[in-house]
Each structure stands twice: as structure tokens, then as C-alpha cells.
Design a protein around this motif. Sequence first.
Motif, mmCIF file in Angstrom:
data_model
loop_
_atom_site.group_PDB
_atom_site.id
_atom_site.type_symbol
_atom_site.label_atom_id
_atom_site.label_comp_id
_atom_site.label_asym_id
_atom_site.label_seq_id
_atom_site.Cartn_x
_atom_site.Cartn_y
_atom_site.Cartn_z
ATOM 1 N N THR A 135 51.688 8.653 139.882
ATOM 2 C CA THR A 135 51.374 7.380 140.545
ATOM 3 C C THR A 135 51.275 7.484 142.067
ATOM 4 O O THR A 135 51.082 6.470 142.741
ATOM 5 C CB THR A 135 52.439 6.317 140.196
ATOM 6 O OG1 THR A 135 53.716 6.762 140.662
ATOM 7 C CG2 THR A 135 52.474 6.051 138.704
ATOM 8 N N ASN A 136 51.405 8.685 142.622
ATOM 9 C CA ASN A 136 51.409 8.830 144.089
ATOM 10 C C ASN A 136 50.261 8.107 144.773
ATOM 11 O O ASN A 136 50.441 7.438 145.793
ATOM 12 C CB ASN A 136 51.375 10.312 144.481
ATOM 13 C CG ASN A 136 52.736 10.961 144.372
ATOM 14 O OD1 ASN A 136 53.766 10.282 144.303
ATOM 15 N ND2 ASN A 136 52.764 12.278 144.332
ATOM 16 N N VAL A 137 49.067 8.237 144.216
ATOM 17 C CA VAL A 137 47.881 7.660 144.865
ATOM 18 C C VAL A 137 47.947 6.130 144.915
ATOM 19 O O VAL A 137 47.339 5.509 145.786
ATOM 20 C CB VAL A 137 46.590 8.139 144.154
ATOM 21 C CG1 VAL A 137 46.430 7.495 142.782
ATOM 22 C CG2 VAL A 137 45.368 7.868 145.019
ATOM 23 N N GLN A 138 48.709 5.523 144.009
ATOM 24 C CA GLN A 138 48.822 4.060 143.999
ATOM 25 C C GLN A 138 49.489 3.524 145.267
ATOM 26 O O GLN A 138 49.354 2.343 145.582
ATOM 27 C CB GLN A 138 49.624 3.590 142.785
ATOM 28 C CG GLN A 138 48.957 3.847 141.457
ATOM 29 C CD GLN A 138 49.693 3.171 140.320
ATOM 30 O OE1 GLN A 138 50.474 2.238 140.506
ATOM 31 N NE2 GLN A 138 49.466 3.641 139.107
ATOM 32 N N TYR A 139 50.197 4.384 145.971
ATOM 33 C CA TYR A 139 50.930 3.951 147.163
ATOM 34 C C TYR A 139 50.104 4.087 148.441
ATOM 35 O O TYR A 139 50.592 3.799 149.531
ATOM 36 C CB TYR A 139 52.251 4.712 147.266
ATOM 37 C CG TYR A 139 53.245 4.257 146.212
ATOM 38 C CD1 TYR A 139 54.228 3.318 146.512
ATOM 39 C CD2 TYR A 139 53.174 4.737 144.903
ATOM 40 C CE1 TYR A 139 55.118 2.882 145.545
ATOM 41 C CE2 TYR A 139 54.060 4.305 143.932
ATOM 42 C CZ TYR A 139 55.033 3.378 144.259
ATOM 43 O OH TYR A 139 55.902 2.938 143.287
ATOM 44 N N GLN A 161 47.865 -3.064 150.118
ATOM 45 C CA GLN A 161 48.248 -2.332 151.326
ATOM 46 C C GLN A 161 49.092 -1.105 150.967
ATOM 47 O O GLN A 161 49.631 -1.012 149.860
ATOM 48 C CB GLN A 161 49.050 -3.256 152.253
ATOM 49 C CG GLN A 161 48.308 -4.508 152.671
ATOM 50 C CD GLN A 161 47.034 -4.202 153.439
ATOM 51 O OE1 GLN A 161 47.034 -3.379 154.358
ATOM 52 N NE2 GLN A 161 45.927 -4.845 153.073
ATOM 53 N N PRO A 162 49.236 -0.148 151.885
ATOM 54 C CA PRO A 162 50.050 1.035 151.607
ATOM 55 C C PRO A 162 51.460 0.659 151.158
ATOM 56 O O PRO A 162 52.067 -0.270 151.704
ATOM 57 C CB PRO A 162 50.087 1.762 152.957
ATOM 58 C CG PRO A 162 48.841 1.335 153.657
ATOM 59 C CD PRO A 162 48.623 -0.092 153.234
ATOM 60 N N GLY A 163 51.962 1.353 150.152
ATOM 61 C CA GLY A 163 53.317 1.102 149.665
ATOM 62 C C GLY A 163 53.400 0.035 148.588
ATOM 63 O O GLY A 163 54.478 -0.187 148.028
#
Length: 197
Positions: free
Chosen positions: A62-66, A90-92
Amino acid sequence: MKVSREFYQRDAVTVAQDLLGLVLVHETAEGITKGIIVETEAYMGTMDAAAHSYKKGKSGRTNVQYLEGGYAYIYLIYGMYYCMNIVTNQPGIPEVVLLRALEPLDGIKLMEQRRTTDKLKNLCSGPGKLCSAMDITKDNYGMDLCGSRLYLEEPEDKKPFEMIASKRINIDYAGEAKEYLWRFTIKDNKYISCKIR
């Protein structure tokens, strides 16, 4: 005209609705394929029991989701079918929209070869089918949708349509989240993945 970064930097439910009628484009060595987005599902991150980021948080998959909105989140289901999601917000904030069905537009012969069928209604009527037809794989994970290979664009002639909101599909494990009306389809479009529940 290509969709801008700002389009994706909103919540997933809003983006999922606004994606309807836009065109997904994939440019590959074999050729260009395009399809009109006719069905989407929103997944609202840590507040949504059906989302991959729910409870598990940030992990390898899921890294890219952040990241900020506008990146491709691709994953494999049943060990054989890829699904394409669009990272939003937005990021995060790990929200995504699953692309569930496309109406084939350009590169249809190439789609037929990839899917080994000439049934137009069956080419992209499901998340795994559309990825196969468009040649979207794990190699597209994390791809910037504001780039030049995999992206969204406004249609040349966007026809008016009525949108329907309904329950998402195959998430019976998600408690009350399975009742949320976060699946969006173009009414009476013959290319959606399955009937409205």
C-alpha cells in the motif's frame, strides 16, 4: 486534454464519481488502447473496513497509496487478475478508486487479441478484464498518471449521462462498510461489470 494533478487531489468518493465518462489511455509498444470509464468504486482508507490500508496501514503493497493523488495502485487478486486503482487525496491519506469497467474506445483489435475474445461487451466489463485488455500489470504499479504512458484524458465528445450509486461488490467481510453506496456507474451502460444491487 490530459487530466491534471489537482483532479486527483480530492477525496476518493468525489473522484470516483468524476471519473465516470473520462478516458483511460495506455500507450505500449504494441499500440495505444483507450476506454471510457463507466464503473468505479471508492475506498476511503483507514476509515473504510473494505480498504487495503484499513488496520494494516502503510505496508509494502500500500506504500503508493500514501503519495499525493494521481498514481496507479495495482494489485493481484486470486493470484491471476490485476486490478487498477487510482490514488486520490493528499499525501498521507491512503484513499483510492478502483476502476471496475470501461467502454472500449480505441485499439479494440489489440484488446481482442489480449483478451482472446471478439465480444465487445466482455472486453473490459470487470477490473481484471480491463487490465488484461489494456495490458496493465504489476509493472504499472506506482506509475504517475500525469505522465505520458498511462493516463486519463477528457473525451473529445462527452455525452451527458445519469450516475447511479450502489453498494460495492465482493466485500461481505467489511461489516457495515459493505453497505456504503460507493460504487458508481453510468446508468444503462451495457459495459458495466454486473447488475446494480
